[in-house]
Design a protein around this motif. Structure first.
Motif, PDB file in Angstrom:
ATOM      1  N   PHE A  66       6.347 -13.991  35.010  1.00  0.00           N
ATOM      2  CA  PHE A  66       7.355 -13.183  35.707  1.00  0.00           C
ATOM      3  C   PHE A  66       7.366 -13.472  37.200  1.00  0.00           C
ATOM      4  O   PHE A  66       8.422 -13.529  37.830  1.00  0.00           O
ATOM      5  CB  PHE A  66       7.069 -11.703  35.468  1.00  0.00           C
ATOM      6  CG  PHE A  66       8.049 -10.780  36.138  1.00  0.00           C
ATOM      7  CD1 PHE A  66       9.273 -10.482  35.558  1.00  0.00           C
ATOM      8  CD2 PHE A  66       7.733 -10.195  37.365  1.00  0.00           C
ATOM      9  CE1 PHE A  66      10.174  -9.630  36.186  1.00  0.00           C
ATOM     10  CE2 PHE A  66       8.626  -9.345  37.994  1.00  0.00           C
ATOM     11  CZ  PHE A  66       9.840  -9.061  37.405  1.00  0.00           C
ATOM     12  N   LEU A  67       6.184 -13.672  37.764  1.00  0.00           N
ATOM     13  CA  LEU A  67       6.088 -13.910  39.202  1.00  0.00           C
ATOM     14  C   LEU A  67       6.337 -15.371  39.562  1.00  0.00           C
ATOM     15  O   LEU A  67       6.275 -15.730  40.746  1.00  0.00           O
ATOM     16  CB  LEU A  67       4.710 -13.480  39.712  1.00  0.00           C
ATOM     17  CG  LEU A  67       4.395 -11.987  39.550  1.00  0.00           C
ATOM     18  CD1 LEU A  67       2.951 -11.698  39.932  1.00  0.00           C
ATOM     19  CD2 LEU A  67       5.354 -11.152  40.397  1.00  0.00           C
ATOM     20  N   GLU A  89       4.625  -3.441  39.819  1.00  0.00           N
ATOM     21  CA  GLU A  89       5.344  -4.683  40.132  1.00  0.00           C
ATOM     22  C   GLU A  89       5.307  -4.971  41.633  1.00  0.00           C
ATOM     23  O   GLU A  89       5.113  -6.133  42.041  1.00  0.00           O
ATOM     24  CB  GLU A  89       6.793  -4.582  39.652  1.00  0.00           C
ATOM     25  CG  GLU A  89       7.607  -5.839  39.932  1.00  0.00           C
ATOM     26  CD  GLU A  89       9.033  -5.742  39.440  1.00  0.00           C
ATOM     27  OE1 GLU A  89       9.905  -6.423  40.038  1.00  0.00           O
ATOM     28  OE2 GLU A  89       9.294  -4.996  38.470  1.00  0.00           O
ATOM     29  N   SER A 127       9.219  -0.560  35.658  1.00  0.00           N
ATOM     30  CA  SER A 127       9.775  -1.706  36.372  1.00  0.00           C
ATOM     31  C   SER A 127      10.145  -2.809  35.386  1.00  0.00           C
ATOM     32  O   SER A 127       9.869  -2.724  34.187  1.00  0.00           O
ATOM     33  CB  SER A 127       8.762  -2.238  37.389  1.00  0.00           C
ATOM     34  OG  SER A 127       7.591  -2.691  36.729  1.00  0.00           O
ATOM     35  N   SER A 149       2.538 -11.675  33.403  1.00  0.00           N
ATOM     36  CA  SER A 149       2.621 -11.419  34.851  1.00  0.00           C
ATOM     37  C   SER A 149       2.820 -12.719  35.617  1.00  0.00           C
ATOM     38  O   SER A 149       3.658 -12.800  36.532  1.00  0.00           O
ATOM     39  CB  SER A 149       1.353 -10.709  35.332  1.00  0.00           C
ATOM     40  OG  SER A 149       1.201  -9.461  34.698  1.00  0.00           O
ATOM     41  N   ASP A 191       5.314   2.862  35.949  1.00  0.00           N
ATOM     42  CA  ASP A 191       6.043   2.036  36.917  1.00  0.00           C
ATOM     43  C   ASP A 191       7.521   1.929  36.565  1.00  0.00           C
ATOM     44  O   ASP A 191       8.379   1.942  37.455  1.00  0.00           O
ATOM     45  CB  ASP A 191       5.418   0.635  36.958  1.00  0.00           C
ATOM     46  CG  ASP A 191       5.887  -0.162  38.157  1.00  0.00           C
ATOM     47  OD1 ASP A 191       6.037   0.418  39.240  1.00  0.00           O
ATOM     48  OD2 ASP A 191       6.112  -1.371  37.993  1.00  0.00           O
ATOM     49  N   LEU A 224       8.843  -5.805  35.402  1.00  0.00           N
ATOM     50  CA  LEU A 224       7.602  -6.473  34.991  1.00  0.00           C
ATOM     51  C   LEU A 224       6.913  -5.708  33.881  1.00  0.00           C
ATOM     52  O   LEU A 224       6.465  -6.313  32.892  1.00  0.00           O
ATOM     53  CB  LEU A 224       6.671  -6.615  36.202  1.00  0.00           C
ATOM     54  CG  LEU A 224       5.286  -7.187  35.900  1.00  0.00           C
ATOM     55  CD1 LEU A 224       5.371  -8.542  35.223  1.00  0.00           C
ATOM     56  CD2 LEU A 224       4.459  -7.278  37.193  1.00  0.00           C
ATOM     57  N   SER A 225       6.807  -4.397  33.999  1.00  0.00           N
ATOM     58  CA  SER A 225       6.156  -3.616  32.942  1.00  0.00           C
ATOM     59  C   SER A 225       6.944  -3.718  31.639  1.00  0.00           C
ATOM     60  O   SER A 225       6.368  -3.752  30.549  1.00  0.00           O
ATOM     61  CB  SER A 225       6.021  -2.158  33.377  1.00  0.00           C
ATOM     62  OG  SER A 225       7.294  -1.548  33.547  1.00  0.00           O
ATOM     63  N   ALA A 273       1.966  -6.339  42.501  1.00  0.00           N
ATOM     64  CA  ALA A 273       1.787  -7.694  41.975  1.00  0.00           C
ATOM     65  C   ALA A 273       2.524  -8.714  42.838  1.00  0.00           C
ATOM     66  O   ALA A 273       2.002  -9.798  43.126  1.00  0.00           O
ATOM     67  CB  ALA A 273       2.285  -7.758  40.532  1.00  0.00           C
ATOM     68  N   ARG A 274       3.749  -8.361  43.277  1.00  0.00           N
ATOM     69  CA  ARG A 274       4.510  -9.287  44.143  1.00  0.00           C
ATOM     70  C   ARG A 274       3.821  -9.459  45.490  1.00  0.00           C
ATOM     71  O   ARG A 274       3.880 -10.545  46.083  1.00  0.00           O
ATOM     72  CB  ARG A 274       5.922  -8.763  44.342  1.00  0.00           C
ATOM     73  CG  ARG A 274       6.804  -8.861  43.092  1.00  0.00           C
ATOM     74  CD  ARG A 274       8.220  -8.394  43.389  1.00  0.00           C
ATOM     75  NE  ARG A 274       9.093  -8.448  42.224  1.00  0.00           N
ATOM     76  CZ  ARG A 274       9.709  -9.549  41.778  1.00  0.00           C
ATOM     77  NH1 ARG A 274       9.545 -10.693  42.435  1.00  0.00           N
ATOM     78  NH2 ARG A 274      10.499  -9.495  40.721  1.00  0.00           N
TER      79      ARG A 274
END
Length: 375
Positions: free
Chosen positions: A147-148, A106, A60, A144, A58, A62-63, A109-110
């Motif tokens: 972050f979100l 990411e 990203s 996760s 990814d 997030l990763s 996940a969003r």
């Protein structure tokens, strides 16, 4: 008084015989020092510097946050590898864990699409595999959600709020437990071995005939061997407890060392008698070694030191109560780990003394029969 003088002279002979056997002396010192340290730090039940790699498809933010959360001392810094390197890396045992973060992780996940992170685990490293998988799952979920922006209030709260409080080993450190249990196991092992070897050595060196022509009784010979070998083990235990356990391993002793050494002295009454019994059965040192293995393995494995007795079948739990090693492990754990006093351990102490006295009588009868075969 004449009998006490005879026993004292025989004890001096046993001390001289032991200290002239440099191999046995070296083995005893090793068992109560280096072996305890090696066992305490060589077998770890917690996650420590586990090798981990990641395939970040990814790339990203997030990763990146997830990979940055794997920190010492539990994990080594994650190594980024390619997708085609997974199988060679696992086959060569370079990593215990490999994470595969898919592309679009990411974004999914969003969008709330519950993306999946694949975790490959080398289960040949059994201790780390089971514990590490749980750590990885928790880290990925926590990072996760953080972050979100989903804090605990935004998620479904569980019906029960479970709070854990660890007692007697708050840091869950393996050396604090395994080092102490190794000392307990070595007390059993060395006391049986030294007492049995003392009798077999008399026979192999031909000095048993010298004892038979002397004005000594079988009980005096047996008491001398039991007391001499018990004194050696008790001294080594006291030194190891202070120097190795408290000093090198830095394990705090919750209870009284004097009370523990008193319990060791009572327990040695049984183990040295058992060693004498095996010495009358074995005809040579190799035979004694084989008999020792057959006896020490079930005593150690079923004593409750390696596996809690509560995890054993009910009938096996009742059978193990006949062994003083089971009571001694309970005594040692209660004193050294939980700070228990005499008012707590006296039932186990009484059981150890009763079974030890009974087995001493059996061993004495066997020893008398053994000596009569030479006349």
């Amino acid at each position: 008084m004449a009998r006490f003088s005879t026993i004292r002279a025989l004890i001096s002979k046993e001390f001289a015989s032991f200290f002239h056997d440099w191999v046995l002396v070296a083995f005893s010192l090793y068992a109560f020092s280096v072996a305890i340290y090696a066992q305490a730090y060589g077998l770890s039940h917690e996650l420590h510097r586990a090798a981990i790699a990641a395939v970040d498809e990814d790339r990203s933010l997030l990763s990146g946050h997830i990979l940055a959360a794997f920190l010492p001392p539990h994990f080594q810094k994650p190594v980024l590898i390619g997708l085609d390197e997974i199988d060679p890396a696992m086959n060569s045992a370079r990593f215990t864990f490999i994470l595969d973060i898919p592309s679009g992780f990411e974004a999914d996940a969003r969008a709330g699409r519950r993306p999946v992170v694949q975790v490959l685990v080398d289960a040949t490293a059994m201790m780390q595999a089971g514990i590490g998988a749980g750590y990885i799952q928790t880290i990925i979920l926590d990072e996760s959600q953080r972050f979100l922006g989903r804090d605990e209030a935004a998620t479904d709260r569980p019906a029960i709020d479970l709070q854990l409080r660890f007692a007697f080993n708050q840091d869950i450190q393996t050396p604090r437990f395994s080092g102490m249990m190794t000392l307990i196991d070595h007390i059993t092992m060395l006391s049986i071995l030294l007492a049995g070897a003392a009798l077999v050595r008399e026979r192999e060196h031909g000095t048993i005939e010298h004892l038979l022509v002397m004005p000594v009784r079988p009980i005096e010979i047996m008491l001398a061997k039991v007391l001499a070998n018990s004194a050696v083990i008790l001294l080594l235990t006291a030194i190891s407890l202070k120097v190795v356990i408290e000093g090198v391993l830095a394990v705090p002793l919750a209870g009284s060392p004097i009370l523990f050494l008193a319990a060791v002295a009572i327990y040695l009454f049984f183990t040295t008698a058992l060693g004498m019994f095996l010495g009358t059965v074995a005809q040579s040192m190799p035979q004694l070694g084989l008999l020792f293995i057959l006896v020490i393995l079930p005593m150690t494995l079923l004593s409750g030191g390696q596996t809690p007795r509560e995890s054993m079948p009910e009938i096996l739990q009742q059978v193990t109560l006949l062994s003083p090693s089971t009571h001694f492990v309970a005594i040692a754990q209660a004193i050294l780990h939980r700070g228990a006093g005499l008012e707590v351990i006296w039932p186990n102490l009484a059981a150890t003394a009763a079974v030890g006295a009974g087995f001493f009588w059996v061993s004495l009868r066997r020893f008398r029969h053994h000596l009569s075969s030479y006349s």
